[in-house]
Design an enzyme around this catalytic site. Structure first.
Site, PDB file in Angstrom:
ATOM      1  CG  ASP A  17     -12.763  18.041  -4.215  1.00 20.64           C
ATOM      2  OD1 ASP A  17     -13.653  18.819  -4.186  1.00 20.64           O
ATOM      3  OD2 ASP A  17     -11.808  18.598  -3.806  1.00 20.64           O
TER       4      ASP A  17
ATOM      5  CE  LYS B   6      -2.157   1.811   3.863  1.00 18.23           C
ATOM      6  NZ  LYS B   6      -2.028   3.111   3.679  1.00 18.23           N
TER       7      LYS B   6
ATOM      8  CE  LYS C 215      -7.499   6.391   4.792  1.00 18.66           C
ATOM      9  NZ  LYS C 215      -6.235   6.021   4.304  1.00 18.66           N
TER      10      LYS C 215
ATOM     11  NE  ARG D 211       1.348   2.521  13.324  1.00 19.36           N
ATOM     12  CZ  ARG D 211       0.066   3.201  13.735  1.00 19.36           C
ATOM     13  NH1 ARG D 211       0.483   4.291  14.381  1.00 19.36           N
ATOM     14  NH2 ARG D 211      -0.849   3.219  13.176  1.00 19.36           N
TER      15      ARG D 211
ATOM     16  CB  THR E 293      -9.610   1.358  11.413  1.00 22.37           C
ATOM     17  OG1 THR E 293      -8.651   1.658  10.706  1.00 22.37           O
ATOM     18  CG2 THR E 293     -10.341   0.306  10.547  1.00 22.37           C
TER      19      THR E 293
ATOM     20  CG  ASP F 132      -5.040   4.254   1.863  1.00 24.30           C
ATOM     21  OD1 ASP F 132      -6.182   4.629   1.757  1.00 24.30           O
ATOM     22  OD2 ASP F 132      -4.417   4.389   2.965  1.00 24.30           O
TER      23      ASP F 132
END
Ligand code: C5P
Length: 237
Positions: free
Chosen positions: A65, A33, A62, A215, A124, A60
């Site tokens: 608009d 990603k 996102k 992470r 999330t 990614d």
């Protein structure tokens, strides 16, 4: 195959750091990603590098608009070899529908594969307290489901949602709908800024098609071993 379903988040600031991580993970990881952190700095070069290495790419960014701006933005991004791109479902039905239509038309005209388009439901990292602070009173999971159904009606290929909501989305949106879940934490791992989390095995059992993990792999003492342990847990699940 577990390695088609594990997406490692390349949340680093430079090409050098990205290349070092991709080299370190080697053949263990085949899907990555690229998010804002890397794309705003390295742009298309990051995706070209991954494409040359035969890695699959989830871009990614996102987008959120007005319908025309999002759709045209996605058409500009469509040439960068991403297998999957995303928008915020909170941009609404028209925005998602226009995005799907224009990207498919553009890909057809340019003779390139149309990337999968998925919609972010509710991040999330949003906890119930944050949700209430933003002025919402309904249950987060009800809103996530409503947005997933709206995304499906607009023709989107799937959604990004928390692993805790994957099962209701799977039940209502059918078996071929993609459910991409960040917020994955192996048992005992640091939660960081995530909130609605689950283990890799639980996310798959709930119906997730792809797990986005950053992470817990990137910050591990041995990232390759961490990725392989997660893939092993996914295979068993
Ligand atoms: O490091 P960690 O595993 O928490 O990384 C999760 C990744 O998934 C981050 O790159 C984050 O931007 C992304 N993401 C998320 N929640 C969403 C959508 C994407 O955490 N709803």
């Amino acid at each position: 195959m577990a390695d088609d379903r594990l997406i490692v988040a390349l949340d680093v600031h430079s090409m050098e750091d990205m290349q070092a991580l991709v080299e370190q993970l080697g053949n263990s990881v085949s899907y990555y990603k690229v998010g804002m952190e890397l794309f705003y700095r390295a742009g298309a070069n990051a995706l070209s590098y991954l494409h040359e290495k035969n890695k699959r790419i989830f871009l990614d960014l996102k987008l959120h608009d007005i319908p025309n701006t999002v759709a045209e933005g996605l058409c500009s991004l469509a040439a960068l070899h991403a297998d999957m791109m995303n928008v915020h479902a909170l941009g609404g039905y028209e925005m998602m529908k226009t995005a799907v239509q224009k990207v498919r038309e553009h890909a057809g005209r340019a003779n390139i594969p149309a990337p999968k388009l998925i919609a972010v439901t509710i991040l999330t990292s949003i906890s119930s307290d944050t949700w209430q602070e933003m002025g919402f009173s309904q249950k987060i999971s009800d809103e996530v489901l409503r947005l997933a159904l709206l995304a499906k009606k607009a023709g989107m290929d799937g959604v990004v949602a928390s692993p805790q909501e994957a099962s209701i989305i799977r039940a209502e949106c059918g078996s071929d709908f993609l459910i991409v879940t960040p917020g994955i934490r192996p048992a005992g791992a640091n939660i960081d800024d995530q909130s609605r989390i689950a283990t890799p095995a639980a996310a798959l059992k709930n119906g997730a098609t792809h797990l986005v993990i950053g992470r817990p792999i990137r910050a591990a003492a041995n990232p390759k071993a961490a990725a392989e342990a997660i893939l092993h847990e996914m295979e068993r699940a």
